[in-house]
Design a protein around this motif. Structure first.
Motif: not given
Length: 328
Positions: A174-175, A1-13, A178-181, A255-262
């Protein structure tokens, strides 16, 4: 699941980076404002999503830093970002330290009410005293610059310069979160969110962790306030109103509590819903009642998407992945 999250965040950026090439001045201004809201939403996500603290005081940190940006700027001379930005964040963090040191000794609905009370205190200070210019607010006539010696590196007076500076700040926040979490500190906050009493039983003193998260959240919200003041060149007491704190909370719920992307997605969804219901081309004369439409849309979203937009997207991806493929 980590790869899709990184991909979606990268596409959004990437989409945000290319956005000014595909739109005009209105689109650039709208997305700049929305990215500032996303920074503030990320600050609240650190408290609500990561630590389990529902705070109604983000507007105080946001507004205090915005006012500090204007008040600390010399009247007819551009201030240096190198000292103005840290000063604004430091002032917001100091108020967060004061607020958190007292409010974190309460729990549940009492914590919510105490943070709201502290935010309203700050609101009335700028509303009723010459410090904040009263209800008229105050103007930032000269925007800050970044320079090394005589070499000008960044002038935020231009819309594109402001856009990409805000974009850089959003990516950095955001970065960082993400590292803090993924750090020991972030995992301790997650443990506090799940079961604070068990964390205490295992030897953790939870109060310093919560206070540190509260101060960090205040500083990040202060970054949003600084960016807002520089972008608009004007601040007024409404920046510290409880309405703004509520709006930021709605953003992370959408957006969805518990998610930075949210938090980021929720900020954009909230801003787009506002613009949609304000459109006279779509709603005609009813557009002046845009708050009614926005409220109904939020109620429907919360009822149909209890996990927010990020949860709906994850569910859709999971169902598509389980759909059997037919050959033919």
């Amino acid at each position: 699941m980590e790869a899709p999250r990184i991909l979606s965040a990268g596409l959004g950026a990437l989409a945000l980076a290319l956005w000014p090439l595909a739109t005009g001045s209105f689109g650039v201004d709208l997305v700049t404002k929305t990215m500032i809201y996303a920074v503030v939403a990320l600050s609240l996500e650190l408290l609500v999503g990561a630590t389990g603290l529902v705070c109604f005081g983000q507007a105080a940190f946001f507004g205090i830093a915005a006012y500090a940006a204007v008040r600390l700027t010399p009247g007819a001379q551009a201030a240096s970002i190198w000292w103005l930005l840290p000063a604004c964040l430091g002032i917001a963090a100091a108020y967060a330290l004061f607020m958190g040191a007292l409010s974190l000794r309460t729990k549940g609905v009492y914590f919510i009410m105490v943070t709201l009370a502290f935010a309203q205190m700050a609101y009335y200070v700028v509303h009723d005293t010459p410090l904040g210019g009263g209800t008229d607010g105050i103007y930032l006539y000269v925007k800050p610059v970044a320079a090394i010696g005589s070499a000008l590196l960044l002038d935020l007076d231009g819309p594109l310069a402001m856009y990409y500076f805000v974009f850089g700040c959003l990516i950095a926040v955001f970065g960082f979160l993400a590292l803090l979490q993924r750090s020991r500190f972030g995992r301790a906050l997650a443990g506090i969110r799940v079961n604070e009493q068990r964390m205490r039983a295992t030897g953790f003193s939870t109060y310093p962790y919560k206070l540190a998260a509260f101060v960090l959240s205040g500083a990040i919200a202060g970054l949003g306030g600084f960016l807002f003041a520089v972008k608009d060149g004007f601040v007024n007491p409404e920046l510290l109103s409880w309405h703004f704190s509520g709006a930021v909370l709605i953003m992370i719920i959408l957006g969805g509590i518990g998610h930075l992307r949210g938090a980021v997605i929720g900020a954009f969804a909230f801003a787009l819903l506002q613009e949609f219901f304000k459109s006279e081309a779509i709603f005609g004369a009813f557009a002046k009642h845009w708050l009614l439409g926005l409220g109904l849309a939020i109620i429907v979203s919360v009822a149909l998407l209890p996990r927010g937009l990020i949860g709906a997207g994850s569910l859709l991806t999971h169902r598509l992945a389980r759909t059997p493929r037919t050959e033919g």
